[in-house]
Design a protein around this motif. Structure first.
Motif, PDB file in Angstrom:
ATOM      1  N   GLY A  83     -10.634 -14.563  16.859  1.00 49.97           N
ATOM      2  CA  GLY A  83      -9.622 -15.090  17.758  1.00 49.97           C
ATOM      3  C   GLY A  83      -8.221 -14.726  17.311  1.00 49.97           C
ATOM      4  N   PRO A  84      -7.268 -15.603  17.601  1.00 51.89           N
ATOM      5  CA  PRO A  84      -5.861 -15.333  17.294  1.00 51.89           C
ATOM      6  C   PRO A  84      -5.627 -14.931  15.836  1.00 51.89           C
ATOM      7  N   PHE A  85      -4.676 -14.019  15.679  1.00 52.30           N
ATOM      8  CA  PHE A  85      -4.227 -13.486  14.392  1.00 52.30           C
ATOM      9  C   PHE A  85      -5.219 -12.514  13.755  1.00 52.30           C
ATOM     10  N   THR A  86      -6.218 -12.088  14.495  1.00 55.93           N
ATOM     11  CA  THR A  86      -7.118 -11.044  14.020  1.00 55.93           C
ATOM     12  C   THR A  86      -6.544  -9.720  14.498  1.00 55.93           C
ATOM     13  N   PHE A  87      -6.541  -8.722  13.624  1.00 57.89           N
ATOM     14  CA  PHE A  87      -6.023  -7.421  14.052  1.00 57.89           C
ATOM     15  C   PHE A  87      -7.022  -6.313  13.779  1.00 57.89           C
ATOM     16  N   PHE A  88      -6.871  -5.252  14.566  1.00 56.33           N
ATOM     17  CA  PHE A  88      -7.763  -4.093  14.509  1.00 56.33           C
ATOM     18  C   PHE A  88      -6.912  -2.831  14.594  1.00 56.33           C
ATOM     19  N   GLY A  89      -7.399  -1.758  14.008  1.00 56.17           N
ATOM     20  CA  GLY A  89      -6.782  -0.447  14.186  1.00 56.17           C
ATOM     21  C   GLY A  89      -5.565  -0.161  13.339  1.00 56.17           C
ATOM     22  N   ALA A  90      -5.321  -0.913  12.288  1.00 53.89           N
ATOM     23  CA  ALA A  90      -4.165  -0.617  11.432  1.00 53.89           C
ATOM     24  C   ALA A  90      -4.281   0.789  10.846  1.00 53.89           C
ATOM     25  N   LYS A  91      -5.512   1.219  10.578  1.00 55.80           N
ATOM     26  CA  LYS A  91      -5.720   2.557  10.016  1.00 55.80           C
ATOM     27  C   LYS A  91      -5.431   3.658  11.042  1.00 55.80           C
ATOM     28  N   ALA A  92      -5.358   3.297  12.310  1.00 60.52           N
ATOM     29  CA  ALA A  92      -4.983   4.270  13.330  1.00 60.52           C
ATOM     30  C   ALA A  92      -3.508   4.636  13.195  1.00 60.52           C
ATOM     31  N   LEU A  93      -2.719   3.745  12.620  1.00 63.62           N
ATOM     32  CA  LEU A  93      -1.280   3.980  12.470  1.00 63.62           C
ATOM     33  C   LEU A  93      -0.940   4.713  11.182  1.00 63.62           C
ATOM     34  N   VAL A  94      -1.640   4.408  10.129  1.00 66.73           N
ATOM     35  CA  VAL A  94      -1.358   4.999   8.816  1.00 66.73           C
ATOM     36  C   VAL A  94      -2.635   5.529   8.205  1.00 66.73           C
ATOM     37  N   SER A  95      -2.483   6.391   7.271  1.00 69.70           N
ATOM     38  CA  SER A  95      -3.637   6.931   6.546  1.00 69.70           C
ATOM     39  C   SER A  95      -3.566   6.451   5.110  1.00 69.70           C
ATOM     40  N   SER A  96      -4.678   6.008   4.589  1.00 71.07           N
ATOM     41  CA  SER A  96      -4.752   5.548   3.204  1.00 71.07           C
ATOM     42  C   SER A  96      -5.217   6.713   2.344  1.00 71.07           C
ATOM     43  N   LEU A  97      -4.251   7.376   1.748  1.00 76.60           N
ATOM     44  CA  LEU A  97      -4.556   8.545   0.925  1.00 76.60           C
ATOM     45  C   LEU A  97      -3.899   8.387  -0.440  1.00 76.60           C
ATOM     46  N   SER A  98      -4.560   8.846  -1.452  1.00 73.21           N
ATOM     47  CA  SER A  98      -3.980   8.738  -2.788  1.00 73.21           C
ATOM     48  C   SER A  98      -2.933   9.818  -3.028  1.00 73.21           C
ATOM     49  N   ASN A  99      -2.999  10.924  -2.292  1.00 73.37           N
ATOM     50  CA  ASN A  99      -2.051  12.007  -2.467  1.00 73.37           C
ATOM     51  C   ASN A  99      -1.163  12.123  -1.236  1.00 73.37           C
ATOM     52  N   PRO A 100       0.135  11.777  -1.351  1.00 68.24           N
ATOM     53  CA  PRO A 100       1.018  11.818  -0.195  1.00 68.24           C
ATOM     54  C   PRO A 100       1.244  13.227   0.361  1.00 68.24           C
ATOM     55  N   ASN A 101       0.869  14.270  -0.392  1.00 72.67           N
ATOM     56  CA  ASN A 101       1.052  15.635   0.097  1.00 72.67           C
ATOM     57  C   ASN A 101      -0.074  16.067   1.032  1.00 72.67           C
ATOM     58  N   GLY A 171      -8.275  -3.642  12.967  1.00 76.99           N
ATOM     59  CA  GLY A 171      -9.413  -4.406  12.585  1.00 76.99           C
ATOM     60  C   GLY A 171      -9.176  -4.993  11.279  1.00 76.99           C
ATOM     61  N   ARG A 172      -9.791  -5.786  11.917  1.00 76.70           N
ATOM     62  CA  ARG A 172      -9.724  -6.357  10.585  1.00 76.70           C
ATOM     63  C   ARG A 172     -10.520  -5.448   9.677  1.00 76.70           C
ATOM     64  N   GLY A 173      -9.938  -5.107   8.584  1.00 77.54           N
ATOM     65  CA  GLY A 173     -10.627  -4.246   7.636  1.00 77.54           C
ATOM     66  C   GLY A 173      -9.951  -4.390   6.311  1.00 77.54           C
ATOM     67  N   GLU A 174     -10.297  -3.532   5.411  1.00 80.90           N
ATOM     68  CA  GLU A 174      -9.662  -3.591   4.113  1.00 80.90           C
ATOM     69  C   GLU A 174      -8.248  -3.100   4.249  1.00 80.90           C
ATOM     70  N   GLN A 175      -7.350  -3.750   3.560  1.00 78.37           N
ATOM     71  CA  GLN A 175      -5.971  -3.309   3.550  1.00 78.37           C
ATOM     72  C   GLN A 175      -5.858  -2.176   2.532  1.00 78.37           C
ATOM     73  N   PRO A 176      -5.248  -1.063   2.937  1.00 80.61           N
ATOM     74  CA  PRO A 176      -5.130   0.036   1.994  1.00 80.61           C
ATOM     75  C   PRO A 176      -4.207  -0.339   0.836  1.00 80.61           C
ATOM     76  N   ASN A 177      -4.556   0.152  -0.349  1.00 79.08           N
ATOM     77  CA  ASN A 177      -3.721  -0.095  -1.514  1.00 79.08           C
ATOM     78  C   ASN A 177      -2.486   0.780  -1.501  1.00 79.08           C
ATOM     79  N   HIS A 178      -2.576   1.929  -0.884  1.00 80.78           N
ATOM     80  CA  HIS A 178      -1.473   2.858  -0.836  1.00 80.78           C
ATOM     81  C   HIS A 178      -1.338   3.355   0.589  1.00 80.78           C
ATOM     82  N   LEU A 179      -0.158   3.242   1.139  1.00 81.27           N
ATOM     83  CA  LEU A 179       0.042   3.697   2.513  1.00 81.27           C
ATOM     84  C   LEU A 179       0.747   5.036   2.505  1.00 81.27           C
ATOM     85  N   TYR A 180       0.222   5.959   3.251  1.00 82.83           N
ATOM     86  CA  TYR A 180       0.870   7.245   3.447  1.00 82.83           C
ATOM     87  C   TYR A 180       1.103   7.372   4.937  1.00 82.83           C
TER      88      TYR A 180
END
Length: 185
Positions: A83-101, A171-180
């Protein structure tokens, strides 16, 4: 909807103040068609309105404001309601990559489906609009002058475009540790 702006900036890493300023986030949330509603009117009780479908590429973020959705996940198609305050698709906006290049690996393809089970109001932000907000925030920081609502005077006129299908209702999913951010301004 100050509470919505505040919640998104705290709960979703992609919208943290280090990435998108609160003033730009306010402008983004207040744009037409960013807050949408789906009203169920099917009298037969059959509902086939999806925000996301498993295996179908999507390029938007969604946060449920009001109502309920059913999440179907995994090979066993485990089902639960959110229900309320659940989110989906955050990974569609950013990529969780360890190498910013590195470049993003491709479109975001959810491994779950999200089906509307009762009238729902939700925040929907396409990737293109998100990128514009990130760029606007970078410009704001570089200019350093603040106007109305914390937004630089030169930027009061910004018109976030509907890039990525604002009118497409999928979605609710794992929050990336590093945002690129795969954004160039």
């Amino acid at each position: 909807m100050f509470w919505l702006q505040f919640y998104v900036s705290i709960a979703v890493d992609a919208f943290s103040e280090e990435i998108i300023s609160l003033g730009i986030l306010k402008l983004l949330i207040n744009k037409p068609h960013v807050i949408q509603e789906i009203k169920l009117q099917d009298e037969d009780g059959i509902n086939h309105k999806y925000l996301y479908k498993k295996g179908v590429a999507e390029e938007f973020f969604t946060l449920i404001i009001q109502g309920k959705v059913e999440v179907i996940i995994g090979q066993e198609e485990l089902t639960f309601e959110e229900g309320p305050f659940t989110f989906f698709g955050a990974k569609a906006l950013v990529s969780s990559l360890s190498n910013p290049n590195m470049k993003a690996v491709g479109p975001y393809i959810p491994d779950y489906s999200v089906r509307v089970v009762e009238d729902v109001m939700f925040l929907k932000i396409p990737k293109g609009m998100y990128k514009q907000a990130v760029c606007a925030s970078l410009m704001e920081r570089q200019q350093g002058t603040v106007g109305i609502d914390g937004v630089p005077m030169q930027m009061q006129h910004i018109n976030f475009q509907d890039i990525g299908g604002m009118n497409h209702v999928g979605g609710r999913g794992e929050q990336p540790n590093h945002l690129y951010l795969e954004t160039t301004c």
